[in-house]
Design an enzyme around this catalytic site. Structure first.
Site, PDB file in Angstrom:
ATOM      1  N   GLU A  44      41.986  45.879  36.101  1.00  0.00           N
ATOM      2  CA  GLU A  44      40.437  45.760  35.936  1.00  0.00           C
ATOM      3  C   GLU A  44      39.893  46.298  34.665  1.00  0.00           C
ATOM      4  O   GLU A  44      38.905  45.700  34.002  1.00  0.00           O
ATOM      5  CB  GLU A  44      39.633  45.662  37.181  1.00  0.00           C
ATOM      6  CG  GLU A  44      40.205  45.116  38.484  1.00  0.00           C
ATOM      7  CD  GLU A  44      40.402  43.409  38.458  1.00  0.00           C
ATOM      8  OE1 GLU A  44      39.795  42.866  37.338  1.00  0.00           O
ATOM      9  OE2 GLU A  44      41.416  42.893  38.772  1.00  0.00           O
ATOM     10  N   HIS A  47      40.943  44.474  31.602  1.00  0.00           N
ATOM     11  CA  HIS A  47      40.205  43.287  31.430  1.00  0.00           C
ATOM     12  C   HIS A  47      38.590  43.676  30.739  1.00  0.00           C
ATOM     13  O   HIS A  47      38.262  43.038  29.896  1.00  0.00           O
ATOM     14  CB  HIS A  47      39.805  42.770  32.681  1.00  0.00           C
ATOM     15  CG  HIS A  47      41.033  41.815  33.321  1.00  0.00           C
ATOM     16  ND1 HIS A  47      41.649  40.771  32.534  1.00  0.00           N
ATOM     17  CD2 HIS A  47      41.446  41.547  34.388  1.00  0.00           C
ATOM     18  CE1 HIS A  47      42.491  40.151  33.197  1.00  0.00           C
ATOM     19  NE2 HIS A  47      42.247  40.738  34.489  1.00  0.00           N
TER      20      HIS A  47
HETATM   21 ZN    ZN Z   1      43.432  40.344  36.477  1.00  0.00          ZN
END
Ligand code: ZN
Length: 250
Positions: A44, A47
């Site tokens: 995450e 991202h």
């Molecule tokens: Zn992902």
């Protein structure tokens, strides 16, 4: 972390309990739960880093029972930037998997195999398991279906090729729902006939455990994920339809 709040939902506790139960060993269960949460967090963060680099805004990172999510309040403005943002998570997981699996062999110990009368390298089990987890995380998220990253990659890639947001979302959601139906159908067929998708011989140990989790008849993961893909896809499409209609009305 760097001004980004990281929250864990209470259901993460269930994940730890499940890991303990399925591994049947306190040490391994806790180790795997910790590795899984750390891997999801790094995924995450990847991202988020790309989203922020392209001018997006990330509110927080949430860890939940079925994975994690970067809460993004503003997406990068261009479709290709969204594609890169969506690819960053799986790319991070696959890179980690490669490093961990390489490390597991490099740090493995040499054992004498009496069957083949040869010295073999036994991979380091801690690094190997962490590697397989990240490999699974990366591959699973590349499935082109919402809410997996692959769905977002497909949608934004279609937008790069000139499709409007609504058309691109419709195609991406239908592809995802097709996969969900196929997946659920395969599980139902296995359930009725008792014939499971055979695990390749090359996949052993923890890899075989993950295989059983995904394709096994007793595992309810497959129908659960198929259902989730169906519901989330429908919701995403409804959301884009509504915002498109609002844009046209304005
Ligand atoms: Zn992902």
């Amino acid at each position: 972390m760097a001004g980004l709040p990281i929250r864990a939902h209470l259901s993460v506790g269930l994940l730890v309990v499940y890991m303990l139960w399925s591994m049947g060993h306190l040490g391994w269960g806790l180790y795997l739960a910790a590795v899984l949460l750390a891997s999801i967090l790094l995924h995450e963060l990847a991202h988020s880093a790309v989203a922020i680099a392209f001018g997006g805004r990330v509110v927080s990172i949430e860890l939940q029972l079925l994975g994690g999510a970067a809460m993004i309040s503003r997406l990068p403005p261009r479709a290709w930037q969204e594609t890169l943002m969506a690819l960053a998570g799986p790319a991070c997981s696959l890179a980690l998997a490669a490093a961990l699996l390489f490390g597991s062999v490099a740090l493995g110990r040499e054992v004498f195999d009496p069957w083949s009368q040869r010295v073999m390298v036994e991979a380091n089990p801690y690094l190997a398991m962490a590697g397989f987890l990240n490999l699974g995380l990366g591959c699973f998220n590349l499935i082109p279906a919402f809410p997996m990253d692959g769905g977002r990659v497909l949608r934004s890639a279609l937008e790069c090729f000139g499709l409007g947001k609504l058309r691109a979302t419709t195609v991406a959601v239908r592809v995802g729902q097709g996969i969900a139906v196929l997946w659920a159908g395969l599980w139902a067929l296995s359930f009725l006939t008792g014939v499971e998708v055979p695990c390749p011989d090359a996949v052993t140990g923890f890899g075989a455990y993950l295989w059983e989790l995904v394709f096994g008849v007793r595992s309810l993961l497959m129908p659960l994920i198929a259902y989730m893909i169906w519901v989330v896809g429908r919701r995403e499409l409804a959301y884009v339809r509504a915002t498109t209609a609002m844009g046209a009305w304005r």
